[in-house]
Design an enzyme around this catalytic site. Structure first.
Site, mmCIF file in Angstrom:
data_model
loop_
_atom_site.group_PDB
_atom_site.id
_atom_site.type_symbol
_atom_site.label_atom_id
_atom_site.label_comp_id
_atom_site.label_asym_id
_atom_site.label_seq_id
_atom_site.Cartn_x
_atom_site.Cartn_y
_atom_site.Cartn_z
ATOM 1 N N LYS A 55 36.033 35.283 29.781
ATOM 2 C CA LYS A 55 35.659 36.703 29.734
ATOM 3 C C LYS A 55 34.995 36.982 28.395
ATOM 4 O O LYS A 55 35.467 36.505 27.353
ATOM 5 C CB LYS A 55 36.921 37.560 29.897
ATOM 6 C CG LYS A 55 36.660 39.065 29.991
ATOM 7 C CD LYS A 55 37.962 39.855 30.175
ATOM 8 C CE LYS A 55 37.727 41.340 30.371
ATOM 9 N NZ LYS A 55 38.975 42.098 30.573
ATOM 10 N N SER A 59 38.864 45.554 34.400
ATOM 11 C CA SER A 59 37.641 45.225 33.687
ATOM 12 C C SER A 59 37.217 43.765 33.806
ATOM 13 O O SER A 59 36.069 43.443 33.526
ATOM 14 C CB SER A 59 37.806 45.546 32.199
ATOM 15 O OG SER A 59 38.783 44.687 31.624
ATOM 16 N N SER A 62 43.592 45.222 34.195
ATOM 17 C CA SER A 62 42.277 44.577 34.211
ATOM 18 C C SER A 62 42.254 43.130 34.669
ATOM 19 O O SER A 62 41.186 42.564 34.864
ATOM 20 C CB SER A 62 41.633 44.648 32.826
ATOM 21 O OG SER A 62 41.124 45.935 32.600
#
Lengths: 100, 501, 488
Positions: free
Chosen positions: C78, C155, C179
């Site tokens: 990420k 997210s 997330s």
């Protein structure tokens, strides 16, 4: 849209924006105030919770701060520190003038 | 609201056509912790290094960087707390103080707001006026001591329209010591800072070097009618010498009085002291005052001190200046003045005690104090040299005093020897040897010189037998003949005998 | 060899160990898949050349007998984790071309274990979002597409989408309010947020420090355990890191749940929740019961206040954490007429709408006069939520809930209603506030054929039980559906 008890005004938005170093055009102050009030009204449910005598929780870990010993173990990496700077000169960060 | 019950001494009142005023002063002193590394990172804290060479990624506020507390700094804060006779808080916490500035990379300063590490305390100060007169002792309350990060340094003279930023100082640990508004004159304020300086230096928690900025003061000043309602205060930022503190307070108090007497109001604001012009000017007004949005730093956990940790620090505390002063007076029989000067600073006090005790030791404390304070401090002062860099060590000074006490040289000759020692020509013994300054103690030789003097001044000798005051003339003759080296005591004795006195 | 991308991480590691294929072959297959899947917009930055180099080096290490726990596995990271020498954006314009000179502790652990990094995965800007639509680099598309483009959740949308589409064998993610788990639920993948303090936060761009926690998104529960074992570990550079050994969590997978007490909180039945979520939850309860677990009704009375408390605490911390993005030392600088103007232009142009909105809320709730009413109160409510869980642990060992109140929704559908968007995290956010581990396991499909997840919550530091229960649920649910590969 729901209104919180202590709603923010356009003036408040201006103040918050200034504190946050965000620019808000004058004609956007009201819409942003409405937007924030929608969220704050929802947040105000928190008023229903009985928090009498309750300690505020500041961390999800219940420990004392770990401490390190006083040794010089870092620094001396000016290249790395300045590498991503928008502007640097002679080992300094160069920024817009901070005094008049 | 601060409560300030004490009314200033009348001598400290400012009297104008409209009546009397008194000044109310509180100080926030920032003392840099004498640590090797920073409060939350492992970067060095050395003074004067090349820009940005003592900066870690944490100090530069890089994304994802996290603080870890330096235990030594916590310990120094606790130690200083004891020096201020203050309450040590076993629970304390770091908060973020949020504001934007070019020398504040994270966009917040990590400080302690709600739970400082040290709570209320009190110290006693002795204000001294410009003529050196010592006033009555004054107790100054300590509101708190907390730890926080220093900011970086902005340089404005390398480019006309830009600022150059050096983050070397950024993140260095500071102890902010906040006083109560208990001072009433510029002299009290500077005596307070002098006292704090003495305390942190005695403890070794801060170098206290105001020139390097590792001890600096923010001064809060207001005026009121004596004993009356408190006035609005202004804060003067970063005043970095005792003299500037007094100047800034004097200027600021006059400014307030002028405004009030002209029917105006004081704006609560932050001001800067211009040391060149000797005046203060607005830095930011109350309207521009920051809303710092303090909240507990979620990257750090609370500081929870063990009682045993605190007890250990307490048991290892060095002697504090007030205690040392009392001991100098009782153990060494020094007058208050000597004891105060010598103990105001740890380096001085240590030096003095080395003078007394080094080498053979047991040197007369009063003679040692005179030589230390008058001769050495005088010479250092004249030469602009710090005691730490003194060309005459405590040992060497002790060696010189030994030669006075064992009658090798007279006090007068010793002053000359001292000057040569100060100039780096060697130890007392070396100089005495080299220059042949050893006192003549050979009784036969002195007797011969006395006989000569009497013979050469027969008429005077007759008179002297009637008038002992003339003895000094003969002592002078003999000393002259011996080039100052004759032992004055022996000369005196023999003269008296020969003249039948 | 493209079927190599269909392997689980666990099988791929076994395959390399047995010499069935090399990391180079495995990595090449995944790079091809990534290139085919470019339309999903899962990556912000790809590092394919470096990946091939790493794969070669990994094969050499394996030959030399020094293979690590993740040796040779092509994974995604990420773009919130700082990676040395590789641009790190946090999904924001404000970081510009920022290229860290340092490696986050989590990815450093994984690299030390032999990870091959394929690139940096897309995310909501500064991890603020539940749909991946706030990314400056454009929305990520959910591989589960039904007629229209759906969001992958957020997210960690890039992580979830990439794993669901078999672009990588697993990915790192972070979870501040849900997330990891909500996107896992939206994409039919497994995602675990461990106990706060398990994974070091050092070198991961901060959103809300007291809530942020890294974890993996993976294809199976066991894969997530393998990944978490590598990511977790004590780090003295993070003051909130917990000094504890990392257990062998993979070994917990497949263990019997006989006698395990599973709590079912009545407050997680909320108004307006689709019936199929309730049905799925009921089915999950039956599955756990059938596996031998004991079902215990519990009460978490302050559940409904978790999300409002979160939306005070998280923006407050974020408003402060994001102050460092000011254009002075790194990232974007938009020159203005003076310093203040430069600050304002940089931050106004550099941050997107949602980030600016949260900075303003955060600034407001911390400002003079409002601190007690909002921030302090929210922290006290947080204490209440912790107490709820403490009480629950008296009667149960783990808690079963839905992960999200809906399946994936269409791109653009909720962007203009922040509160509706925030409600996505209603079931996940409590564990962030309390610091507890939570995992999302795919448990079924809704009527449109979209995946839905169930969440297992455990006691602090008891990921072992979470993995055990999750693996039992995974076995019972037998979720094998995969999205059609329409993007190729």
């Amino acid at each position: 849209m729901a209104q919180p008890k202590n709603g923010v005004t356009a003036q408040d938005v201006k103040k918050i924006a200034k504190l946050s170093r965000l620019h808000v055009e004058d004609d956007r102050l009201e819409p942003i105030a409405d937007d924030l009030n929608g969220i704050l009204a929802w947040i105000e449910q928190l008023g229903e919770v009985d928090v009498e005598g309750v300690e505020p929780m500041t961390s999800a870990v219940d420990m004392a701060a770990p401490m390190r010993s006083d040794n010089v173990s870092d620094g001396g990496k000016r290249e790395a520190v300045l590498q991503n700077a928008p502007k640097s000169d002679d080992g300094f960060f160069v920024v817009p003038r901070s005094v008049e | 609201m601060f409560i300030a019950p004490r009314i200033a001494d009348k001598k400290d009142w400012i009297t104008t056509e409209t009546g009397d005023w008194e000044i109310i002063i509180g100080l926030e002193v920032h003392a840099q912790v004498a640590s090797e590394s920073k409060l939350f990172s492992g970067s060095a804290t050395d003074y004067g290094s090349a820009p940005n060479t003592q900066v870690s990624l944490v100090d530069a506020g890089m994304p994802g960087m996290l603080p870890v507390v330096n235990e030594f700094c916590i310990e120094q804060a606790v130690k200083t707390g004891f020096g201020l006779n203050a309450k040590i808080n076993l629970f304390s916490r770091f908060d973020r103080k949020n504001y934007f500035y070019v020398d504040l990379p994270q966009g917040y300063q990590i400080s302690q707001f709600e739970h400082p590490i040290v709570g209320e305390g009190e110290i006693e100060i002795l204000p001294i006026d410009g003529d050196g007169n010592v006033g009555e002792p004054v107790n100054v309350g300590i509101e708190r001591l907390h730890l926080e990060q220093d900011a970086g340094k902005s340089v404005h003279d390398l480019s006309p329209d830009e600022t150059y930023v050096d983050l070397n100082r950024c993140g260095v640990a500071l102890m902010e010591i906040v006083s109560k508004p208990d001072m009433r004159s510029p002299e009290e304020a500077s005596a307070y800072v002098e006292k704090l300086r003495g305390i942190v230096r005695a403890l070794g928690t801060c170098d206290g070097d105001m020139e390097k900025g590792n001890l600096r003061a923010d001064v809060n000043v207001s005026v009121r009618r004596p004993g009356g309602e408190l006035g609005t205060r202004c804060e003067i930022k970063n005043v970095n010498s005792m003299r500037f503190i007094r100047q800034a307070i004097n200027y600021e108090a006059r400014r307030h009085i002028d405004i009030l007497e002209a029917g105006g109001e004081i704006d609560q604001e932050t001001r800067l002291f211009d040391s060149v012009k000797g005046e203060t000017r607005t830095m930011r007004s109350k309207e521009d005052a920051h809303d710092y949005r303090y909240f507990p730093d979620p990257d750090l956990l609370p500081i929870k001190l063990e009682q045993a940790f605190v007890d250990r620090i307490k048991s290892e505390l060095p002697e504090m200046p007030d205690v040392r002063k009392a001991r100098f007076m009782s153990d060494y029989g020094l007058p208050e003045y000597d004891a105060r000067i010598l103990t105001a600073d740890k380096v001085k006090a240590d030096f003095y005690e080395t003078v007394i005790s080094s080498g053979v030791g047991g040197r007369d404390p009063k003679i040692a104090s005179n030589w230390t304070m008058v001769e050495l401090f005088g010479a250092l002062n004249k030469a602009g040299v710090e005691l730490e860099d003194s060309p005459v060590s405590a040992d060497a000074l002790g060696g010189l005093i030994d030669r006075i006490l064992d009658d090798t040289i007279s006090g007068k000759i010793a002053k000359g020897v001292f000057e040569k020692m100060f100039a780096g020509e060697g130890t007392a013994d070396e100089i005495i040897d080299r220059d042949g300054l050893k006192q003549v103690t050979d009784m036969g030789a002195i007797e011969a010189m006395v006989d000569d003097a009497i013979a050469n001044n027969a008429a005077q000798a007759e008179k002297a037998k009637e008038n002992p005051k003339l003895l000094g003339f003969f002592v002078g003759q003999v000393m002259k003949a011996s080039q100052g080296k004759a032992n004055p005591k022996a000369v005196n004795e023999i003269l008296r005998k020969k003249l039948g006195l | 060899m493209s079927d190599l991308t269909k392997l689980t991480l666990s099988d791929a590691l076994d395959g390399m160990a047995k010499g069935d294929f090399s990391s180079e072959e495995l990595t090449k297959a995944h790079i091809d898949a990534c290139m085919d899947g470019a339309d999903l917009n899962a990556f912000i930055t790809t590092t394919f050349e470096d990946a091939m180099e790493s794969a070669k080096a990994s094969d050499a290490r394996r030959k030399a007998g020094t293979a690590g726990k993740l040796e040779g596995a092509p994974l995604g990271v990420k773009d919130l984790f700082c990676t040395e020498g590789v641009k790190t954006t946090a999904g924001s314009k404000i970081l510009g071309e920022f290229t860290p000179t340092y490696e986050s502790s989590v990815t450093a652990n994984m690299k030390a274990d032999g990870m091959v990094m394929l690139g940096k995965l897309n995310l909501d800007e500064f991890a603020m979002g539940s749909s991946n639509e706030t990314s400056f680099y454009g929305p990520v598309i959910n591989p589960w597409r039904k007629g229209e483009n759906l969001v992958p959740g957020g997210s960690s949308g890039g992580s979830a989408s990439a794993v669901a589409a078999d672009l990588c064998l697993g990915a790192t993610a972070t979870d501040t309010g849900g997330s990891i788990r909500q996107p896992a639920s939206f994409t039919g993948t497994v995602g675990i947020k461990p106990t706060y303090g398990r994974c070091s936060r050092w070198g991961t761009v901060a959103f809300a420090s007291s809530l942020d926690q890294a974890g993996p998104i993976a294809k199976t529960v066991k894969d997530s355990a393998i990944l978490l074992e590598s990511m977790a570990g004590y780090d003295p550079k993070d003051s909130t890191s917990i000094n504890a050994e990392v257990p062998n969590w993979a070994a917990s997978c497949g263990q019997s749940v006989k006698g395990l007490r599973i709590g079912i909180p009545k407050e997680y039945t909320i108004d307006g929740m689709p019936a199929e979520i309730q049905t799925l939850w009921d089915e999950g309860i039956e599955m756990m019961k059938a596996a031998g677990a004991e079902i215990v009704p519990i009460s978490l009375p302050h559940t409904k206040f978790a999300l409002p408390a979160y939306y005070v605490v998280a923006p407050a911390e974020a408003s402060s954490n994001l102050a460092r993005y000011d254009g002075m030392r790194y990232g974007l600088r938009v020159d203005g007429k003076d310093l203040n103007d430069t600050y304002e232009r940089t931050r106004t142009e550099g941050f997107g709408d949602e980030v600016r909105r949260r900075i303003m809320i955060g600034t407001y709730v911390l400002s003079a006069g409002y601190y007690d009413a909002y921030y302090l109160r929210a922290q006290k409510v947080r204490t209440r939520i912790v107490e709820d869980f403490e009480n629950a642990w008296q009667t149960c060992d783990a808690i079963l809930t839905p992960t999200a109140p809906s399946a994936a929704f269409a791109v653009g559908r909720k962007v203009n209603d922040p509160v509706q968007m925030y409600l996505n995290d209603i079931f996940t956010v409590t564990t962030n506030l309390a610091g507890l581990p939570g995992i999302s396991v795919p448990a079924g499909l809704d009527k449109n054929g979209l995946p839905l997840g169930l969440q297992i919550i455990g006691r602090a530091m008891d990921e072992a039980t979470v993995f055990k229960a999750a693996s039992a649920l995974e076995d019972a649910a037998g979720f094998t559906a995969k999205p059609e590969t329409w993007w190729v």
